[in-house]
Design a protein around this motif. Structure first.
Motif, PDB file in Angstrom:
ATOM      1  N   LEU A  39     -19.282 -53.151 -27.194  1.00  0.00           N
ATOM      2  CA  LEU A  39     -18.547 -54.381 -26.872  1.00  0.00           C
ATOM      3  C   LEU A  39     -18.047 -55.067 -28.141  1.00  0.00           C
ATOM      4  CD1 LEU A  39     -19.676 -56.976 -24.250  1.00  0.00           C
ATOM      5  CD2 LEU A  39     -19.036 -57.753 -26.517  1.00  0.00           C
ATOM      6  N   PHE A  40     -18.888 -55.114 -29.166  1.00  0.00           N
ATOM      7  CA  PHE A  40     -18.498 -55.764 -30.422  1.00  0.00           C
ATOM      8  C   PHE A  40     -17.349 -55.009 -31.084  1.00  0.00           C
ATOM      9  CE2 PHE A  40     -19.060 -56.517 -35.022  1.00  0.00           C
ATOM     10  CZ  PHE A  40     -18.915 -57.901 -35.031  1.00  0.00           C
ATOM     11  N   THR A  41     -17.377 -53.687 -31.022  1.00  0.00           N
ATOM     12  CA  THR A  41     -16.292 -52.886 -31.597  1.00  0.00           C
ATOM     13  C   THR A  41     -14.969 -53.184 -30.912  1.00  0.00           C
ATOM     14  OG1 THR A  41     -17.871 -51.119 -32.096  1.00  0.00           O
ATOM     15  CG2 THR A  41     -15.530 -50.546 -32.160  1.00  0.00           C
ATOM     16  N   ILE A  42     -15.001 -53.249 -29.575  1.00  0.00           N
ATOM     17  CA  ILE A  42     -13.785 -53.563 -28.820  1.00  0.00           C
ATOM     18  C   ILE A  42     -13.320 -54.986 -29.141  1.00  0.00           C
ATOM     19  CG2 ILE A  42     -12.838 -53.889 -26.503  1.00  0.00           C
ATOM     20  CD1 ILE A  42     -14.718 -51.698 -25.531  1.00  0.00           C
ATOM     21  N   VAL A  80      -7.578 -50.188 -32.278  1.00  0.00           N
ATOM     22  CA  VAL A  80      -7.902 -50.228 -30.852  1.00  0.00           C
ATOM     23  C   VAL A  80      -8.279 -48.838 -30.349  1.00  0.00           C
ATOM     24  CG1 VAL A  80      -6.981 -50.654 -28.549  1.00  0.00           C
ATOM     25  CG2 VAL A  80      -6.466 -52.242 -30.403  1.00  0.00           C
ATOM     26  N   LEU A  81      -7.529 -47.828 -30.768  1.00  0.00           N
ATOM     27  CA  LEU A  81      -7.798 -46.457 -30.342  1.00  0.00           C
ATOM     28  C   LEU A  81      -9.178 -46.004 -30.803  1.00  0.00           C
ATOM     29  CD1 LEU A  81      -6.849 -43.825 -29.039  1.00  0.00           C
ATOM     30  CD2 LEU A  81      -5.793 -43.199 -31.236  1.00  0.00           C
ATOM     31  N   VAL A  82      -9.507 -46.320 -32.050  1.00  0.00           N
ATOM     32  CA  VAL A  82     -10.815 -45.938 -32.585  1.00  0.00           C
ATOM     33  C   VAL A  82     -11.938 -46.618 -31.803  1.00  0.00           C
ATOM     34  CG1 VAL A  82     -12.331 -46.135 -34.596  1.00  0.00           C
ATOM     35  CG2 VAL A  82      -9.975 -45.392 -34.897  1.00  0.00           C
ATOM     36  N   SER A  83     -11.747 -47.893 -31.470  1.00  0.00           N
ATOM     37  CA  SER A  83     -12.785 -48.609 -30.727  1.00  0.00           C
ATOM     38  C   SER A  83     -12.964 -48.021 -29.328  1.00  0.00           C
ATOM     39  CB  SER A  83     -12.440 -50.090 -30.638  1.00  0.00           C
ATOM     40  OG  SER A  83     -11.308 -50.294 -29.814  1.00  0.00           O
ATOM     41  N   LEU A  84     -11.856 -47.641 -28.683  1.00  0.00           N
ATOM     42  CA  LEU A  84     -11.949 -47.043 -27.346  1.00  0.00           C
ATOM     43  C   LEU A  84     -12.585 -45.661 -27.405  1.00  0.00           C
ATOM     44  CD1 LEU A  84      -8.508 -48.118 -25.829  1.00  0.00           C
ATOM     45  CD2 LEU A  84     -10.765 -49.034 -25.288  1.00  0.00           C
ATOM     46  N   LEU A  85     -12.281 -44.902 -28.436  1.00  0.00           N
ATOM     47  CA  LEU A  85     -12.924 -43.593 -28.609  1.00  0.00           C
ATOM     48  C   LEU A  85     -14.416 -43.777 -28.883  1.00  0.00           C
ATOM     49  CD1 LEU A  85     -10.278 -41.635 -30.722  1.00  0.00           C
ATOM     50  CD2 LEU A  85     -10.831 -41.344 -28.300  1.00  0.00           C
ATOM     51  N   GLY A  86     -14.756 -44.854 -29.608  1.00  0.00           N
ATOM     52  CA  GLY A  86     -16.170 -45.161 -29.822  1.00  0.00           C
ATOM     53  C   GLY A  86     -16.871 -45.466 -28.520  1.00  0.00           C
ATOM     54  N   MET A  87     -16.166 -46.194 -27.623  1.00  0.00           N
ATOM     55  CA  MET A  87     -16.744 -46.473 -26.321  1.00  0.00           C
ATOM     56  C   MET A  87     -16.939 -45.185 -25.534  1.00  0.00           C
ATOM     57  SD  MET A  87     -15.346 -48.953 -23.238  1.00  0.00           S
ATOM     58  CE  MET A  87     -14.074 -47.796 -22.708  1.00  0.00           C
ATOM     59  N   SER A 146     -19.948 -43.353 -26.844  1.00  0.00           N
ATOM     60  CA  SER A 146     -21.179 -44.015 -26.412  1.00  0.00           C
ATOM     61  C   SER A 146     -21.485 -43.722 -24.948  1.00  0.00           C
ATOM     62  CB  SER A 146     -21.041 -45.525 -26.633  1.00  0.00           C
ATOM     63  OG  SER A 146     -22.172 -46.203 -26.150  1.00  0.00           O
ATOM     64  N   LEU A 147     -20.458 -43.774 -24.096  1.00  0.00           N
ATOM     65  CA  LEU A 147     -20.667 -43.508 -22.668  1.00  0.00           C
ATOM     66  C   LEU A 147     -21.105 -42.073 -22.432  1.00  0.00           C
ATOM     67  CD1 LEU A 147     -17.623 -45.399 -21.098  1.00  0.00           C
ATOM     68  CD2 LEU A 147     -20.044 -46.022 -20.912  1.00  0.00           C
ATOM     69  N   LEU A 148     -20.492 -41.137 -23.130  1.00  0.00           N
ATOM     70  CA  LEU A 148     -20.867 -39.729 -22.957  1.00  0.00           C
ATOM     71  C   LEU A 148     -22.279 -39.474 -23.456  1.00  0.00           C
ATOM     72  CD1 LEU A 148     -17.537 -37.918 -23.966  1.00  0.00           C
ATOM     73  CD2 LEU A 148     -18.518 -38.149 -21.674  1.00  0.00           C
ATOM     74  N   ALA A 149     -22.628 -40.110 -24.588  1.00  0.00           N
ATOM     75  CA  ALA A 149     -23.975 -39.935 -25.122  1.00  0.00           C
ATOM     76  C   ALA A 149     -25.013 -40.524 -24.171  1.00  0.00           C
ATOM     77  CB  ALA A 149     -24.091 -40.582 -26.495  1.00  0.00           C
ATOM     78  N   ILE A 171     -10.293 -44.240 -20.056  1.00  0.00           N
ATOM     79  CA  ILE A 171     -11.290 -43.536 -20.854  1.00  0.00           C
ATOM     80  C   ILE A 171     -12.620 -43.471 -20.107  1.00  0.00           C
ATOM     81  CG2 ILE A 171     -12.762 -43.865 -22.892  1.00  0.00           C
ATOM     82  CD1 ILE A 171     -10.310 -44.471 -24.486  1.00  0.00           C
ATOM     83  N   GLY A 172     -12.934 -44.527 -19.351  1.00  0.00           N
ATOM     84  CA  GLY A 172     -14.171 -44.536 -18.574  1.00  0.00           C
ATOM     85  C   GLY A 172     -14.183 -43.511 -17.455  1.00  0.00           C
ATOM     86  N   LEU A 173     -12.995 -43.048 -17.049  1.00  0.00           N
ATOM     87  CA  LEU A 173     -12.922 -42.036 -15.994  1.00  0.00           C
ATOM     88  C   LEU A 173     -13.475 -40.686 -16.452  1.00  0.00           C
ATOM     89  CD1 LEU A 173      -9.397 -42.745 -14.445  1.00  0.00           C
ATOM     90  CD2 LEU A 173     -11.637 -43.475 -13.598  1.00  0.00           C
ATOM     91  N   ILE A 174     -13.469 -40.450 -17.769  1.00  0.00           N
ATOM     92  CA  ILE A 174     -13.955 -39.155 -18.277  1.00  0.00           C
ATOM     93  C   ILE A 174     -15.452 -38.987 -18.021  1.00  0.00           C
ATOM     94  CG2 ILE A 174     -14.211 -37.737 -20.358  1.00  0.00           C
ATOM     95  CD1 ILE A 174     -11.649 -39.017 -21.413  1.00  0.00           C
ATOM     96  N   PRO A 175     -16.308 -39.937 -18.491  1.00  0.00           N
ATOM     97  CA  PRO A 175     -17.731 -39.784 -18.158  1.00  0.00           C
ATOM     98  C   PRO A 175     -17.998 -39.958 -16.666  1.00  0.00           C
ATOM     99  CG  PRO A 175     -17.335 -41.892 -19.250  1.00  0.00           C
ATOM    100  CD  PRO A 175     -16.087 -41.094 -19.380  1.00  0.00           C
ATOM    101  N   ALA A 176     -17.155 -40.770 -15.970  1.00  0.00           N
ATOM    102  CA  ALA A 176     -17.335 -40.941 -14.533  1.00  0.00           C
ATOM    103  C   ALA A 176     -17.106 -39.626 -13.797  1.00  0.00           C
ATOM    104  CB  ALA A 176     -16.391 -42.014 -14.013  1.00  0.00           C
ATOM    105  N   THR A 177     -16.118 -38.876 -14.242  1.00  0.00           N
ATOM    106  CA  THR A 177     -15.836 -37.574 -13.621  1.00  0.00           C
ATOM    107  C   THR A 177     -16.977 -36.599 -13.866  1.00  0.00           C
ATOM    108  OG1 THR A 177     -13.467 -37.943 -13.947  1.00  0.00           O
ATOM    109  CG2 THR A 177     -14.178 -35.686 -13.516  1.00  0.00           C
ATOM    110  N   ARG A 178     -17.541 -36.637 -15.078  1.00  0.00           N
ATOM    111  CA  ARG A 178     -18.681 -35.768 -15.378  1.00  0.00           C
ATOM    112  C   ARG A 178     -19.874 -36.131 -14.502  1.00  0.00           C
ATOM    113  NH1 ARG A 178     -19.779 -34.480 -21.575  1.00  0.00           N
ATOM    114  NH2 ARG A 178     -21.221 -33.095 -20.445  1.00  0.00           N
ATOM    115  N   ALA A 179     -20.086 -37.437 -14.310  1.00  0.00           N
ATOM    116  CA  ALA A 179     -21.196 -37.862 -13.453  1.00  0.00           C
ATOM    117  C   ALA A 179     -20.986 -37.399 -12.014  1.00  0.00           C
ATOM    118  CB  ALA A 179     -21.322 -39.387 -13.499  1.00  0.00           C
ATOM    119  N   TYR A 180     -19.738 -37.383 -11.603  1.00  0.00           N
ATOM    120  CA  TYR A 180     -19.412 -36.965 -10.232  1.00  0.00           C
ATOM    121  C   TYR A 180     -19.866 -35.534  -9.974  1.00  0.00           C
ATOM    122  CZ  TYR A 180     -16.551 -36.006  -6.097  1.00  0.00           C
ATOM    123  OH  TYR A 180     -16.134 -35.655  -4.845  1.00  0.00           O
TER     124      TYR A 180
END
Length: 411
Positions: free
Chosen positions: A22-25, A290-297, A300-303, A390-399
């Motif tokens: 959140l702080f990065t974003i 902004v791109l770097v912060s979103l990639l960081g998110m 983090s979500l994938l990890a 970007i959140g759809l990527i880990p969401a799809t993996r969870a699916y």
């Protein structure tokens, strides 16, 4: 609503990693909005440096060079304008007012400008705002000086202080005019323009400190003008725009002297177009952040997702369906992005409040603290959409995680 509450509690449970994301974003949003605000206000302050002046006339050189030397006190012209030419041109039909200026001297790195009382009456900045005094008044004697606000603040001068002018621009002074000290009689209000960094003395004082004053004129007004042989440039205002074009053409075709007349508004636009690459670099810099912060998110979500396989499997075992897991992870990423944008906006306004005066005094940029514009809201909307995608990527993996995969023990 149940999934939203579950996502909220899940974020609280992983608050350390979530806060870092959140702080990065938030930092990226703050930088993006700050760069955009500075870009807009810098352009506005740049354009507002001089207003209401129809022509600037100087020795024939480049348009931008003449503008920079006469208005921004940057660089210098190779030649000057004779006083005879100045008087001839300003006596033409249609001329409403004129301001002669003489540059070439300085005081502790600040520019000294020789001029007349017309400078304080007719010079305009921003949206035709006139100069005003914070303390004191305009000079009335040849040995008096009026200070710009930055000069008075930076050097700690007050009314009735005595100062010595030096020959030479900037920090390079070849000779100090110790035999002709000046008394401070006025301090101008801040303008956010080069006026703030300028010392203003009577035109006659330029001759006086260089030993060229005849001292024979006893008329009060003319005693402040003296008998100059030449000046650096002069500003002109006309009764009608038609006179502006006509006299400008006559000046550029003037045979007795190689002169150049420029329209400051047009030349300012040309100069800003040359600096357009700086705008693009700033925007690219912000977009990369902004791109770097979103990639960081995303990282983090994938990890975290890899560590939450058992948690997701338990949710599946109590009846959660794959689409609900997909929605849960998507909501978490959306919450994180939303909170990051809100915190980023708060940091952005905090930066404006704390850094606005610094930008005004050191860079001449007048920061406008206002509600977010439609364009700035669009930028935040784009970040929100990008965070959701970007959140759809880990969401799809969870699916696609299976129950057996989550419950099995890896060795």
């Amino acid at each position: 609503m149940i999934l939203a509450k579950l996502a909220y509690k899940s974020l609280l449970n992983r608050r350390t990693s979530v806060l870092l994301t959140l702080f990065t974003i938030a930092i990226s949003v703050m930088l993006l909005l700050s760069v955009e605000r500075i870009r807009i206000d810098a352009k506005s302050s740049f354009s507002n440096t001089i207003s209401g002046t129809d022509l600037i006339v100087g020795a024939r050189t480049g348009d931008i060079q003449l503008l920079l030397s006469s208005v921004f006190r940057i660089g210098h012209t190779n030649n000057n304008v004779s006083w005879q030419s100045y008087e001839y041109i300003t006596s033409q039909r249609g001329v409403k007012w004129s301001i002669p200026i003489s540059l070439g001297d300085s005081h502790k790195g600040q520019a000294v400008l020789g001029t007349t009382l017309d400078y304080f009456s007719h010079y305009r900045f921003a949206k035709k705002q006139s100069l005003s005094f914070n303390k004191g008044h305009a000079f009335n004697a040849v040995n008096e000086v009026v200070l710009g606000s930055d000069v008075a603040t930076a050097l700690g001068y007050k009314l009735n202080d005595s100062i010595v002018i030096s020959h030479g621009m900037g920090n390079t002074s070849f000779h100090h005019h110790d035999d002709n000290p000046f008394k401070v009689v006025g301090i101008l209000n801040p303008t956010g323009t080069p006026v703030d960094k300028t010392l203003h003395i009577p035109l006659a004082a330029i001759d006086l400190i260089h030993g060229n004053n005849s001292g024979d004129d006893h008329d009060e007004h003319n005693s402040l003008i003296g008998h100059p042989k030449q000046i650096t440039a002069f500003l002109m205002g006309f009764k009608s725009p038609l006179y502006t074009l006509q006299i400008r053409r006559n000046i550029n075709q003037y045979k007795k002297e190689a002169l150049l007349g420029i329209m400051p508004t047009v030349t300012l636009k040309e100069l800003w177009q040359m600096l357009a690459i700086v705008e693009k670099v700033l925007m690219l810099f912000s977009a990369v952040i902004v791109l770097v912060s979103l990639l960081g998110m995303l990282t983090s979500l994938l990890a975290n997702l890899s560590q939450r396989r058992r948690e997701l499997a338990i949710l599946r075992s109590v009846g959660a369906r794959p689409w609900q897991l997909f929605t849960l992870i998507s909501i978490e990423s959306l919450f994180t992005t939303l909170l990051g944008c809100i915190v980023g906006c708060a940091l952005y306004y905090l930066a404006l409040f704390t850094g606005g005066s610094y930008l005004q005094s050191h860079a001449g940029i007048s920061v406008n603290i206002a509600m977010l514009s439609s364009y700035e809201l669009t930028l935040i909307g784009v970040i929100m959409i990008a965070g959701f995608i970007i959140g759809l990527i880990p969401a799809t993996r969870a699916y696609f995680y299976s129950l057996s995969d989550g419950m099995s023990i890896k060795t």
